[in-house]
Design a protein around this motif. Structure first.
Motif, mmCIF file in Angstrom:
data_model
loop_
_atom_site.group_PDB
_atom_site.id
_atom_site.type_symbol
_atom_site.label_atom_id
_atom_site.label_comp_id
_atom_site.label_asym_id
_atom_site.label_seq_id
_atom_site.Cartn_x
_atom_site.Cartn_y
_atom_site.Cartn_z
ATOM 1 N N ALA A 45 -28.938 29.492 -4.374
ATOM 2 C CA ALA A 45 -27.688 29.140 -3.580
ATOM 3 C C ALA A 45 -27.787 27.684 -3.110
ATOM 4 O O ALA A 45 -27.018 26.803 -3.231
ATOM 5 C CB ALA A 45 -27.463 30.167 -2.597
ATOM 6 N N VAL A 46 -29.118 27.448 -2.669
ATOM 7 C CA VAL A 46 -29.183 26.073 -1.834
ATOM 8 C C VAL A 46 -29.338 25.009 -3.131
ATOM 9 O O VAL A 46 -28.870 23.806 -3.126
ATOM 10 C CB VAL A 46 -30.653 26.253 -1.196
ATOM 11 N N GLN A 47 -29.804 25.212 -4.208
ATOM 12 C CA GLN A 47 -29.865 24.366 -5.328
ATOM 13 C C GLN A 47 -28.597 24.329 -5.794
ATOM 14 O O GLN A 47 -28.095 23.172 -6.076
ATOM 15 C CB GLN A 47 -30.785 24.806 -6.639
ATOM 16 N N TYR A 48 -27.752 25.324 -5.968
ATOM 17 C CA TYR A 48 -26.242 24.971 -6.440
ATOM 18 C C TYR A 48 -25.574 24.308 -5.479
ATOM 19 O O TYR A 48 -24.607 23.288 -5.833
ATOM 20 C CB TYR A 48 -25.516 26.323 -6.663
ATOM 21 N N ALA A 49 -25.675 24.270 -4.172
ATOM 22 C CA ALA A 49 -25.043 23.638 -3.025
ATOM 23 C C ALA A 49 -25.459 22.361 -3.430
ATOM 24 O O ALA A 49 -24.643 21.190 -3.109
ATOM 25 C CB ALA A 49 -25.315 24.050 -1.653
ATOM 26 N N ALA A 50 -26.644 21.750 -3.460
ATOM 27 C CA ALA A 50 -27.057 20.666 -3.539
ATOM 28 C C ALA A 50 -26.389 19.960 -4.963
ATOM 29 O O ALA A 50 -26.009 18.756 -4.817
ATOM 30 C CB ALA A 50 -28.607 20.492 -3.537
ATOM 31 N N THR A 52 -23.740 20.794 -6.277
ATOM 32 C CA THR A 52 -22.174 20.610 -6.031
ATOM 33 C C THR A 52 -21.891 19.405 -5.243
ATOM 34 O O THR A 52 -21.150 18.799 -5.370
ATOM 35 C CB THR A 52 -21.700 21.908 -5.110
ATOM 36 N N ASP A 53 -22.890 19.218 -4.091
ATOM 37 C CA ASP A 53 -22.829 17.963 -3.484
ATOM 38 C C ASP A 53 -22.752 16.576 -4.170
ATOM 39 O O ASP A 53 -22.096 15.699 -4.113
ATOM 40 C CB ASP A 53 -23.814 18.006 -2.177
ATOM 41 N N GLU A 56 -19.812 16.301 -6.317
ATOM 42 C CA GLU A 56 -18.570 15.925 -5.360
ATOM 43 C C GLU A 56 -18.602 14.334 -5.039
ATOM 44 O O GLU A 56 -17.770 13.543 -5.337
ATOM 45 C CB GLU A 56 -18.616 16.607 -4.386
#
Length: 86
Positions: A45-50, A52-53, A56
């Motif tokens: 989840a942390v990897q996906y959030a990074a 995604t950032d 973006e």
């Protein structure tokens, strides 16, 4: 009490102890597996959030490039090509 009954009692007691310890070990193993899975899921989840950032940020740059009417557009695109992705 008959000695046969006492022997049967202790055999059943021994079987119960073995069964209990086996089930207890199995539940302990299952708990450890679930903990490891949850840690791996949190890490993903942390990897996906990074990721995604980063995506973006890139979309914001592209939006700015598309809406910007400046004469330096070609220079900005060239600079973006030279930048590392990470």
């Amino acid at each position: 009490m008959d000695p046969k009954d006492i022997l049967t009692f202790f055999l059943l007691l021994g079987m119960f102890v073995i069964f209990y310890s086996t089930i207890k070990a199995w539940f302990k193993h299952k708990k450890e597996v679930l903990v490891l899975q949850s840690e791996m899921t949190a890490e993903k989840a942390v990897q996906y959030a990074a990721k995604t950032d980063r995506l973006e940020q890139r979309v914001q740059v592209l939006e700015r490039l598309l809406t910007d009417k400046s004469t330096h557009l070609a220079d900005e695109i060239k600079n973006l090509r030279d930048k590392p992705l990470n």
